[in-house]
Write a protein that holds these residues in place. Structure first.
Motif, mmCIF file in Angstrom:
data_model
loop_
_atom_site.group_PDB
_atom_site.id
_atom_site.type_symbol
_atom_site.label_atom_id
_atom_site.label_comp_id
_atom_site.label_asym_id
_atom_site.label_seq_id
_atom_site.Cartn_x
_atom_site.Cartn_y
_atom_site.Cartn_z
ATOM 1 N N LEU A 109 0.812 -1.224 0.000
ATOM 2 C CA LEU A 109 0.000 0.000 0.000
ATOM 3 C C LEU A 109 0.844 1.272 0.000
ATOM 4 O O LEU A 109 0.316 2.356 -0.248
ATOM 5 N N ASP A 110 2.140 1.146 0.257
ATOM 6 C CA ASP A 110 2.986 2.325 0.349
ATOM 7 C C ASP A 110 3.020 3.125 -0.951
ATOM 8 O O ASP A 110 3.239 4.336 -0.929
ATOM 9 N N ASP A 111 2.826 2.491 -2.083
ATOM 10 C CA ASP A 111 2.858 3.185 -3.367
ATOM 11 C C ASP A 111 1.470 3.590 -3.851
ATOM 12 O O ASP A 111 1.299 3.993 -4.991
ATOM 13 N N LEU A 112 0.477 3.491 -2.979
ATOM 14 C CA LEU A 112 -0.905 3.770 -3.346
ATOM 15 C C LEU A 112 -1.106 5.187 -3.875
ATOM 16 O O LEU A 112 -1.774 5.390 -4.893
ATOM 17 N N GLU A 113 -0.530 6.192 -3.225
ATOM 18 C CA GLU A 113 -0.720 7.574 -3.650
ATOM 19 C C GLU A 113 -0.173 7.806 -5.055
ATOM 20 O O GLU A 113 -0.829 8.441 -5.881
ATOM 21 N N GLN A 114 1.006 7.283 -5.318
ATOM 22 C CA GLN A 114 1.599 7.458 -6.645
ATOM 23 C C GLN A 114 0.741 6.771 -7.702
ATOM 24 O O GLN A 114 0.442 7.354 -8.744
ATOM 25 N N ALA A 115 0.315 5.547 -7.434
ATOM 26 C CA ALA A 115 -0.516 4.820 -8.399
ATOM 27 C C ALA A 115 -1.846 5.537 -8.617
ATOM 28 O O ALA A 115 -2.301 5.677 -9.759
ATOM 29 N N GLY A 117 -2.489 8.696 -8.258
ATOM 30 C CA GLY A 117 -2.224 9.921 -9.013
ATOM 31 C C GLY A 117 -2.045 9.641 -10.495
ATOM 32 O O GLY A 117 -2.580 10.364 -11.347
ATOM 33 N N GLU A 118 -1.299 8.590 -10.790
ATOM 34 C CA GLU A 118 -1.070 8.229 -12.192
ATOM 35 C C GLU A 118 -2.367 7.794 -12.878
ATOM 36 O O GLU A 118 -2.615 8.122 -14.030
ATOM 37 N N MET A 119 -3.216 7.071 -12.164
ATOM 38 C CA MET A 119 -4.459 6.564 -12.762
ATOM 39 C C MET A 119 -5.547 7.621 -12.885
ATOM 40 O O MET A 119 -6.392 7.531 -13.768
ATOM 41 N N THR A 120 -5.541 8.609 -11.990
ATOM 42 C CA THR A 120 -6.633 9.583 -11.961
ATOM 43 C C THR A 120 -6.249 10.974 -12.427
ATOM 44 O O THR A 120 -7.122 11.798 -12.696
ATOM 45 N N GLY A 121 -4.959 11.250 -12.475
ATOM 46 C CA GLY A 121 -4.514 12.601 -12.791
ATOM 47 C C GLY A 121 -4.560 13.529 -11.584
ATOM 48 O O GLY A 121 -4.276 14.715 -11.694
ATOM 49 N N PHE A 122 -4.935 13.005 -10.418
ATOM 50 C CA PHE A 122 -4.990 13.808 -9.190
ATOM 51 C C PHE A 122 -3.589 14.080 -8.679
ATOM 52 O O PHE A 122 -2.663 13.292 -8.903
ATOM 53 N N GLN A 123 -3.443 15.184 -7.978
ATOM 54 C CA GLN A 123 -2.249 15.426 -7.181
ATOM 55 C C GLN A 123 -2.600 14.932 -5.779
ATOM 56 O O GLN A 123 -3.164 15.672 -4.976
ATOM 57 N N VAL A 124 -2.328 13.678 -5.530
ATOM 58 C CA VAL A 124 -2.732 13.042 -4.274
ATOM 59 C C VAL A 124 -1.861 13.572 -3.144
ATOM 60 O O VAL A 124 -0.640 13.594 -3.241
ATOM 61 N N LYS A 125 -2.523 13.991 -2.064
ATOM 62 C CA LYS A 125 -1.802 14.556 -0.927
ATOM 63 C C LYS A 125 -1.709 13.599 0.248
ATOM 64 O O LYS A 125 -0.792 13.678 1.045
ATOM 65 N N SER A 126 -2.681 12.714 0.370
ATOM 66 C CA SER A 126 -2.644 11.761 1.484
ATOM 67 C C SER A 126 -3.642 10.649 1.210
ATOM 68 O O SER A 126 -4.427 10.726 0.272
#
Length: 143
Positions: A109-115, A117-126
């Motif tokens: 799950l540690d790479d969840l934010e990066q994945a 962001g890549e899939m949604t185009g979001f700038q995931v913050k947390s």
């Protein structure tokens, strides 16, 4: 003194936040507990040592710690907020019977934010991951 507590105290000092005995006790309690307490639980644990301390004092200090980046507030629907001084990347398991909240780590799950962001185009913050179930203590009581 606990290294984490010492770092937190130094951070507050550099931010110009005055250290009172109650503030020190609340912060120390949070850093040294694994139970993710509510404000009321913190108050009940510390009131014998600080009989003049109010629940409002606990809430006000928790707000200072959250704003200082030392504590995370976690809300769970209708339940009271819980507070966690462990800011490392970890997740929580919540018992639906007794409300026990337990930390766990899960490397995939540690790479969840990066994945995400890549899939949604979001700038995931947390992100926040929780699992719900029945803890082993409650499961023993139902068998």
């Amino acid at each position: 003194m606990n290294h984490s507590l010492e770092q937190a105290l130094n951070k507050l000092k550099t931010m110009g936040i005055r250290m009172t005995p109650q503030r020190h006790a609340i912060l120390s309690y949070l850093i040294n507990t694994m139970s993710h307490p509510t404000a009321d639980e913190i108050y009940k644990a510390l009131s014998p040592r600080f009989p003049s301390m109010s629940v409002a004092t606990v809430y006000n200090n928790l707000k200072v710690f959250i704003e200082s980046g030392l504590v995370r507030e976690m809300t769970y629907g209708d339940h009271s907020s819980r507070f966690d001084a462990d800011l490392s990347e970890h997740y929580h398991a919540l018992c639906e019977e007794c409300g026990k909240l337990v930390d766990f780590a899960y490397k995939p799950l540690d790479d969840l934010e990066q994945a995400a962001g890549e899939m949604t185009g979001f700038q995931v913050k947390s992100h926040r991951v929780e699992v719900y179930g029945i803890c082993s203590d409650c499961a023993k009581q139902t068998t």
